[in-house]
Scaffold this motif. Structure first.
Motif, PDB file in Angstrom:
ATOM      1  N   SER A 234       0.845  -1.199   0.000  1.00 41.87           N
ATOM      2  CA  SER A 234       0.000   0.000   0.000  1.00 41.87           C
ATOM      3  C   SER A 234       0.871   1.236   0.000  1.00 41.87           C
ATOM      4  CB  SER A 234      -0.906  -0.010   1.241  1.00 41.87           C
ATOM      5  OG  SER A 234      -1.629   1.204   1.351  1.00 41.87           O
ATOM      6  N   GLN A 235       0.402   2.265  -0.713  1.00 42.72           N
ATOM      7  CA  GLN A 235       1.087   3.559  -0.712  1.00 42.72           C
ATOM      8  C   GLN A 235       0.063   4.634  -0.371  1.00 42.72           C
ATOM      9  OE1 GLN A 235       1.104   1.869  -3.932  1.00 42.72           O
ATOM     10  NE2 GLN A 235       2.790   0.551  -3.260  1.00 42.72           N
ATOM     11  N   ILE A 236       0.576   5.742   0.138  1.00 43.29           N
ATOM     12  CA  ILE A 236      -0.338   6.815   0.519  1.00 43.29           C
ATOM     13  C   ILE A 236       0.365   8.154   0.398  1.00 43.29           C
ATOM     14  CG2 ILE A 236       0.264   6.818   2.983  1.00 43.29           C
ATOM     15  CD1 ILE A 236      -2.714   7.247   3.595  1.00 43.29           C
ATOM     16  N   GLY A 237      -0.373   9.159   0.011  1.00 42.53           N
ATOM     17  CA  GLY A 237       0.118  10.535  -0.004  1.00 42.53           C
ATOM     18  C   GLY A 237      -0.630  11.318   1.060  1.00 42.53           C
ATOM     19  N   ILE A 238       0.038  12.225   1.752  1.00 47.47           N
ATOM     20  CA  ILE A 238      -0.612  13.004   2.805  1.00 47.47           C
ATOM     21  C   ILE A 238      -0.376  14.483   2.556  1.00 47.47           C
ATOM     22  CG2 ILE A 238      -0.529  11.205   4.582  1.00 47.47           C
ATOM     23  CD1 ILE A 238       2.000  12.439   5.673  1.00 47.47           C
ATOM     24  N   ASP A 248      -5.401  12.390   3.375  1.00 50.74           N
ATOM     25  CA  ASP A 248      -4.587  11.440   2.610  1.00 50.74           C
ATOM     26  C   ASP A 248      -5.167  11.232   1.218  1.00 50.74           C
ATOM     27  OD1 ASP A 248      -6.580   9.444   2.661  1.00 50.74           O
ATOM     28  OD2 ASP A 248      -5.828   8.609   4.531  1.00 50.74           O
ATOM     29  N   SER A 249      -4.411  10.523   0.394  1.00 55.36           N
ATOM     30  CA  SER A 249      -4.787  10.328  -1.000  1.00 55.36           C
ATOM     31  C   SER A 249      -5.979   9.392  -1.167  1.00 55.36           C
ATOM     32  CB  SER A 249      -3.591   9.792  -1.803  1.00 55.36           C
ATOM     33  OG  SER A 249      -3.046   8.640  -1.179  1.00 55.36           O
ATOM     34  N   ASN A 250      -6.405   8.729  -0.079  1.00 54.92           N
ATOM     35  CA  ASN A 250      -7.609   7.897  -0.115  1.00 54.92           C
ATOM     36  C   ASN A 250      -8.864   8.684   0.250  1.00 54.92           C
ATOM     37  OD1 ASN A 250      -6.094   5.575  -0.760  1.00 54.92           O
ATOM     38  ND2 ASN A 250      -5.597   5.274   1.397  1.00 54.92           N
ATOM     39  N   ASN A 293       1.062   0.636   8.344  1.00 57.23           N
ATOM     40  CA  ASN A 293       0.047   0.240   7.373  1.00 57.23           C
ATOM     41  C   ASN A 293       0.403   0.546   5.931  1.00 57.23           C
ATOM     42  OD1 ASN A 293      -1.904  -0.795   9.277  1.00 57.23           O
ATOM     43  ND2 ASN A 293      -2.245   1.307   9.906  1.00 57.23           N
ATOM     44  N   HIS A 294       1.567   1.168   5.699  1.00 55.64           N
ATOM     45  CA  HIS A 294       1.938   1.509   4.322  1.00 55.64           C
ATOM     46  C   HIS A 294       3.435   1.281   4.118  1.00 55.64           C
ATOM     47  CE1 HIS A 294      -1.639   3.977   5.316  1.00 55.64           C
ATOM     48  NE2 HIS A 294      -2.021   3.637   4.092  1.00 55.64           N
ATOM     49  N   ASP A 295       3.780   0.786   2.942  1.00 55.85           N
ATOM     50  CA  ASP A 295       5.191   0.589   2.603  1.00 55.85           C
ATOM     51  C   ASP A 295       5.859   1.905   2.219  1.00 55.85           C
ATOM     52  OD1 ASP A 295       4.736  -2.068   3.017  1.00 55.85           O
ATOM     53  OD2 ASP A 295       4.451  -2.543   0.891  1.00 55.85           O
ATOM     54  N   ASP A 337      12.061  -0.438   8.420  1.00 54.12           N
ATOM     55  CA  ASP A 337      12.382  -0.809   7.050  1.00 54.12           C
ATOM     56  C   ASP A 337      11.247  -0.463   6.081  1.00 54.12           C
ATOM     57  OD1 ASP A 337      13.133  -3.767   5.116  1.00 54.12           O
ATOM     58  OD2 ASP A 337      14.131  -1.812   5.096  1.00 54.12           O
ATOM     59  N   LYS A 338      10.641   0.690   6.264  1.00 56.43           N
ATOM     60  CA  LYS A 338       9.663   1.221   5.337  1.00 56.43           C
ATOM     61  C   LYS A 338      10.283   2.434   4.629  1.00 56.43           C
ATOM     62  CE  LYS A 338       6.351  -1.657   6.302  1.00 56.43           C
ATOM     63  NZ  LYS A 338       4.967  -1.287   6.578  1.00 56.43           N
ATOM     64  N   GLU A 339       9.525   3.055   3.728  1.00 55.19           N
ATOM     65  CA  GLU A 339      10.062   4.179   2.965  1.00 55.19           C
ATOM     66  C   GLU A 339       9.248   5.438   3.220  1.00 55.19           C
ATOM     67  OE1 GLU A 339      10.274   3.548  -1.207  1.00 55.19           O
ATOM     68  OE2 GLU A 339      11.188   5.493  -1.649  1.00 55.19           O
TER      69      GLU A 339
END
Length: 409
Positions: A234-238, A248-250, A293-295, A337-339
């Motif tokens: 999962s990816q997300i923009g805030i 967020d982008s959702n 909850n997001h990579d 170890d997420k981005e």
């Protein structure tokens, strides 16, 4: 044995502890001693600076072919400079010069850390150009630093240094002996029980103005302190905004807490302290949830310094704590170890994520801060401003949105 700086992972812990009356006196003695040493360095170097400047000016007025003759005052100044230079040449010299610094209750590493902190303060001043080291005043809260040493050990553990854990409820510290602590986090307790290689670095002992005692430890290890979180695909923009804390982008929104503003209305110091703690907890919980909850988490680069110049917005910006929030996201992403990345916010609020139209170009009206909802004049897509910005931020982080170019008719 590896040095602290060469270990792969570092972690900090803060523990409440309960010293005896005798141990409280030792803590106060070490606090006074390290403050005396720091102030001695600050005072003697300041004296040397002014003395050398005075002598240089006066000697410059002498005839160039004549050897300057010092008067009694100038001679005393020169002697003071020499004496101060000799005293400050080596860290042990100041301890040798004052007998009260050699009593057995004073930790020599606390004095060495005071000297090191003074030198770090000067290096910081030389780097940024302001913040000359000043005298440390006597305060109602005390603190001093010591270090854990491993003189003969081949491997460092939590229970074999000069500062070490006896069990999950007790720690032994240099000069203080065994002290009772409130308890350990599960993460550290497991490393202690399983005898995982972990080095203790700097140890800070602190008493608050409310007579509460805390212990801060810097830990280092080649074994990670936290397990890597599973990938969520999962990816997300805030998007950080003033109407709410973030969107967020959702399309989800997090309401903005107004801790500082509410505390200001009450005009009570205790409430201001409470508001900071509430905000800290809010930021910790929210940042952990996003990382777990997001990579990939993408946010806009925060330029709050420029925004704070706008007096109409400065209180709202100070209230939410965005800078602290982004720092939490950064270190938690690294820990698990997420981005996490930040992008240039240019055009993120002005661009239609559906067709790429940029408002303010090619005759399109530029959106103002009050325009919270708008419709794209090209593709007629209806946008909620902050949601659209969050989608653009994610696309920019993923590299699926190229730098905007002027559109042709």
């Amino acid at each position: 044995m590896k040095r602290m700086s060469s270990l792969a992972y570092h972690f900090g812990i803060k523990l409440r502890f309960y010293p005896s009356s005798k141990q409280k006196k030792i803590i106060k003695l070490n606090y006074d001693a390290q403050r005396f040493v720091y102030n001695s360095y600050a005072g003697r170097n300041r004296t040397n600076y002014h003395a050398r400047r005075f002598l240089a000016i006066n000697q410059g007025q002498a005839m160039p072919f004549a050897f300057p003759i010092l008067n009694d005052y100038e001679a005393k100044l020169a002697e003071t400079v020499v004496a101060n230079d000799e005293l400050l040449a080596k860290p042990k010299n100041i301890r040798d010069a004052y007998s009260f610094l050699r009593v057995k209750e004073i930790d020599s590493l606390a004095l060495a850390n005071a000297i090191q902190n003074y030198r770090k303060a000067w290096n910081h001043y030389r780097k940024i150009g302001h913040g000359i080291p000043t005298f440390h005043k006597k305060r109602s809260d005390w603190s001093y630093q010591t270090n854990c040493q491993y003189p003969k050990q081949k491997e460092a553990y939590l229970d074999n240094g000069t500062a070490k854990f006896i069990d999950a409820k007790h720690i032994k510290l240099p000069k203080l002996g065994v002290i009772r602590i409130a308890g350990l986090r599960k993460l550290i307790k497991e490393r202690l029980l399983k005898h995982v290689s972990t080095r203790i670095g700097t140890v800070t002992i602190k008493k608050t103005a409310g007579d509460q005692f805390y212990l801060s430890m810097q830990l280092g290890s080649d074994i990670a302190f936290a397990q890597k979180l599973p990938k969520t695909q999962s990816q997300i923009g805030i998007d950080l905004n003033l109407d709410n804390f973030l969107t967020d982008s959702n399309g989800a929104m997090v309401a903005k807490p107004r801790f500082y503003r509410n505390a200001k209305k009450k005009l009570a110091h205790a409430q201001r302290v409470l508001s900071r703690r509430q905000r800290e907890d809010f930021l910790q919980v929210l940042s952990t949830a996003l990382i777990k909850n997001h990579d990939l988490v993408v946010a806009e680069e925060l330029r709050s310094k420029n925004l704070l110049k706008n007096h109409a917005l400065s209180q709202a910006i100070s209230d939410v704590g965005w800078r602290r929030f982004l720092n939490m996201l950064a270190y938690k992403a690294k820990l698990y170890d997420k981005e996490f990345q930040t992008i240039d916010p240019k055009y993120t609020t002005q661009r239609c994520h559906n067709c790429g139209t940029i408002m303010g170009q090619n005759g399109c009206r530029k959106l103002k801060l009050k325009d919270r909802e708008w419709t794209c004049p090209m593709c007629q897509t209806y946008h909620i401003r902050d949601w659209n910005a969050a989608v653009n931020i994610l696309e920019k982080g993923l590299g699926s949105w190229q730098n905007p170019k002027k559109q042709t008719a």
